[in-house]
Design an enzyme around this catalytic site. Structure first.
Site, PDB file in Angstrom:
ATOM      1  N   SER A   1       0.822  -1.204   0.000  1.00 49.01           N
ATOM      2  CA  SER A   1       0.000   0.000   0.000  1.00 49.01           C
ATOM      3  C   SER A   1       0.857   1.255   0.000  1.00 49.01           C
ATOM      4  CB  SER A   1      -0.918   0.023   1.221  1.00 49.01           C
ATOM      5  OG  SER A   1      -0.152   0.270   2.392  1.00 49.01           O
TER       6      SER A   1
ATOM      7  N   GLU B   1     -12.229   2.700  -6.386  1.00 46.10           N
ATOM      8  CA  GLU B   1     -13.222   2.514  -5.322  1.00 46.10           C
ATOM      9  C   GLU B   1     -14.348   3.517  -5.465  1.00 46.10           C
ATOM     10  OE1 GLU B   1     -13.275   3.353  -0.569  1.00 46.10           O
ATOM     11  OE2 GLU B   1     -11.742   1.955  -1.269  1.00 46.10           O
TER      12      GLU B   1
ATOM     13  N   ASP C   1      -1.324  -0.841  -3.765  1.00 45.17           N
ATOM     14  CA  ASP C   1      -2.665  -0.670  -3.198  1.00 45.17           C
ATOM     15  C   ASP C   1      -2.902   0.729  -2.632  1.00 45.17           C
ATOM     16  OD1 ASP C   1      -5.192  -1.728  -2.485  1.00 45.17           O
ATOM     17  OD2 ASP C   1      -4.517  -2.073  -0.431  1.00 45.17           O
ATOM     18  N   HIS C   2      -4.145   1.200  -2.763  1.00 44.58           N
ATOM     19  CA  HIS C   2      -4.615   2.458  -2.156  1.00 44.58           C
ATOM     20  C   HIS C   2      -3.696   3.635  -2.463  1.00 44.58           C
ATOM     21  CE1 HIS C   2      -8.308   1.579  -0.044  1.00 44.58           C
ATOM     22  NE2 HIS C   2      -7.798   0.441   0.377  1.00 44.58           N
TER      23      HIS C   2
ATOM     24  N   HIS D   1     -12.833  -4.715   0.183  1.00 43.21           N
ATOM     25  CA  HIS D   1     -11.794  -4.210   1.076  1.00 43.21           C
ATOM     26  C   HIS D   1     -12.234  -4.432   2.519  1.00 43.21           C
ATOM     27  CE1 HIS D   1      -9.515  -1.286  -1.798  1.00 43.21           C
ATOM     28  NE2 HIS D   1      -9.948  -2.355  -2.448  1.00 43.21           N
ATOM     29  N   GLY D   2     -11.272  -4.424   3.436  1.00 41.74           N
ATOM     30  CA  GLY D   2     -11.601  -4.586   4.852  1.00 41.74           C
ATOM     31  C   GLY D   2     -12.064  -5.979   5.208  1.00 41.74           C
TER      32      GLY D   2
ATOM     33  N   ASP E   1      -6.989   5.341  -5.495  1.00 43.83           N
ATOM     34  CA  ASP E   1      -8.032   5.633  -4.515  1.00 43.83           C
ATOM     35  C   ASP E   1      -8.386   7.118  -4.498  1.00 43.83           C
ATOM     36  OD1 ASP E   1      -9.761   5.752  -2.419  1.00 43.83           O
ATOM     37  OD2 ASP E   1      -8.399   4.888  -0.927  1.00 43.83           O
TER      38      ASP E   1
ATOM     39  N   THR F   1      -5.149  -6.479   7.945  1.00 40.45           N
ATOM     40  CA  THR F   1      -5.055  -6.407   9.403  1.00 40.45           C
ATOM     41  C   THR F   1      -4.950  -7.783  10.041  1.00 40.45           C
ATOM     42  OG1 THR F   1      -6.282  -4.324   9.413  1.00 40.45           O
ATOM     43  CG2 THR F   1      -6.220  -5.555  11.472  1.00 40.45           C
TER      44      THR F   1
END
Length: 282
Positions: free
Chosen positions: A50, A136, A84-85, A210-211, A106, A235
Site C-alpha cells: 500500500s 473505489e 494498493d490504495h 476491502h476490509g 483511490d 489487518t
C-alpha cells in the site's frame, strides 16, 4: 513460476465463480509468509503493497517491491504484485518500473465528479503502461477520511452510480462499500449480500471487497457466492504477526536477536494466510 499478472488471477477467479485473495504486506517477512501460506493452501494469491507501506519504507517503493517480486517468481502457486490504495500520482507512475502489474487508485474521498475525473486520468496512464487498474466507489469504513460507520446512510455503493462510474472511468475492477471496514481486529462485520448481488448483476467488471479481515469466514464465502471476486486482507496478518512477537518476547525477555521472534511471527502469518485461503473456497 514467473510473476503472474493480477489481471490473469482475477479473470480466472471471475470465470470460475471463485475468489482470489490479496494480502497487504509491510515487511519482507509478511511477503515470505504470504507466499508460504499460498503454497500450503495450493491457491494463488496477490501480494499488495500500500501507499502507507511505502511511506513507512521512507517513501521508497522499489526495495520491498523488488523483493516481493522475486519471492513471487519462486512461488509454487501463481502470485501477483499489486500497488494498493494509491492517492499520489507520482507514486502510481513508479508502479510499472517497480514490477507491479496492477494498482488500486483511490480517489474515493472525492465528490463523485472529481473521483471520476481523477480516476479516468489514472486509468488512461495505467493502461498506457499495460497496468490493470482498480478503483473505489463508496466509503469503506475504517479510513481516516471515511464516515465513522460502515453502516452510515449514504456510505454504501449505489449500483446505478457504479455502472456510470465504470463506464466513465474505464476501470478494470471496482472496490465497493457493502458493510466491511478497514483495520478491524475482530471478525464481526456483517455484509449486505443482497447489495453485492445487485452490484454483481449491474457492474461489468470484477468486484473487490476491502476490509475483509473483519469479516467472518462464512460471511466471506457468502460474499464470494454473491459476486465478490478479489478479497483484500491486511489487518488479520498484522494481528497474527504481532501476537507471535509478543508471545516470543514474553517467554524470553533477554532475547535481542530479532530472528528469534520474527521467525515465529512469519510462521504465524503463513498459517493465517493458509487458513484464510482455504476458508474462501466455495
Amino acid at each position: 513460476m514467473p510473476l503472474t499478472p493480477t489481471r490473469d488471477l482475477v479473470a480466472r477467479a471471475a470465470a470460475d465463480g471463485r475468489s482470489v485473495a490479496a494480502f497487504n504486506v509491510i515487511t519482507l517477512e509478511h511477503a515470505e509468509a504470504v507466499v508460504e501460506g499460498a503454497a500450503a493452501a495450493g491457491r494463488p494469491a496477490i501480494l499488495q503493497i500500500s501507499e502507507n507501506a511505502v511511506r513507512y519504507h521512507q517513501d521508497r517503493v522499489t526495495p520491498l517491491a523488488r523483493a516481493a517480486a522475486e519471492l513471487a517468481r519462486d512461488a509454487r502457486t501463481g502470485v501477483a504484485l499489486h500497488l494498493d490504495h494509491v492517492t499520489d500520482m507520482t507514486l502510481l507512475r513508479q508502479a510499472a518500473d517497480a514490477g507491479f502489474s496492477s494498482a488500486m487508485y483511490d480517489a474515493g474521498a472525492l465528490p463523485f465528479a472529481e473521483n471520476v475525473e481523477a480516476t479516468a486520468a489514472a486509468v488512461r496512464w495505467a493502461h498506457g503502461e499495460g497496468l490493470w487498474l482498480e478503483a473505489e466507489l463508496g466509503y469503506v469504513g475504517g479510513k481516516p477520511d471515511a464516515p465513522a460507520s460502515a453502516h452510515a446512510e449514504g456510505v454504501r455503493t449505489d449500483p446505478a452510480e457504479a455502472v456510470d462510474y465504470v463506464r466513465r472511468t474505464g476501470v478494470d475492477a471496482l472496490a465497493v462499500a457493502v458493510g466491511s471496514s478497514h483495520a478491524m481486529t475482530e471478525r464481526s462485520a456483517s455484509l449486505d449480500h443482497a447489495l453485492i448481488a445487485r452490484l454483481r448483476e449491474a457492474v461489468p467488471v470484477p468486484l473487490v471487497l476491502h476490509g475483509s479481515s473483519g469479516v467472518p469466514d462464512e460471511e466471506l464465502r457468502r460474499a464470494v457466492r454473491a459476486g465478490m471476486t478479489k478479497v483484500n486482507i491486511g489487518t488479520a496478518l498484522n494481528v497474527a504477526f504481532t501476537a507471535a512477537v509478543r508471545g516470543s518476547l514474553a517467554g524470553a525477555p533477554a532475547v535481542t536477536d530479532p530472528r528469534k521472534y520474527l521467525a515465529p511471527a512469519r510462521e504465524a502469518v503463513a498459517a493465517a494466510v493458509r487458513d484464510l485461503l482455504l476458508a474462501l473456497d466455495v
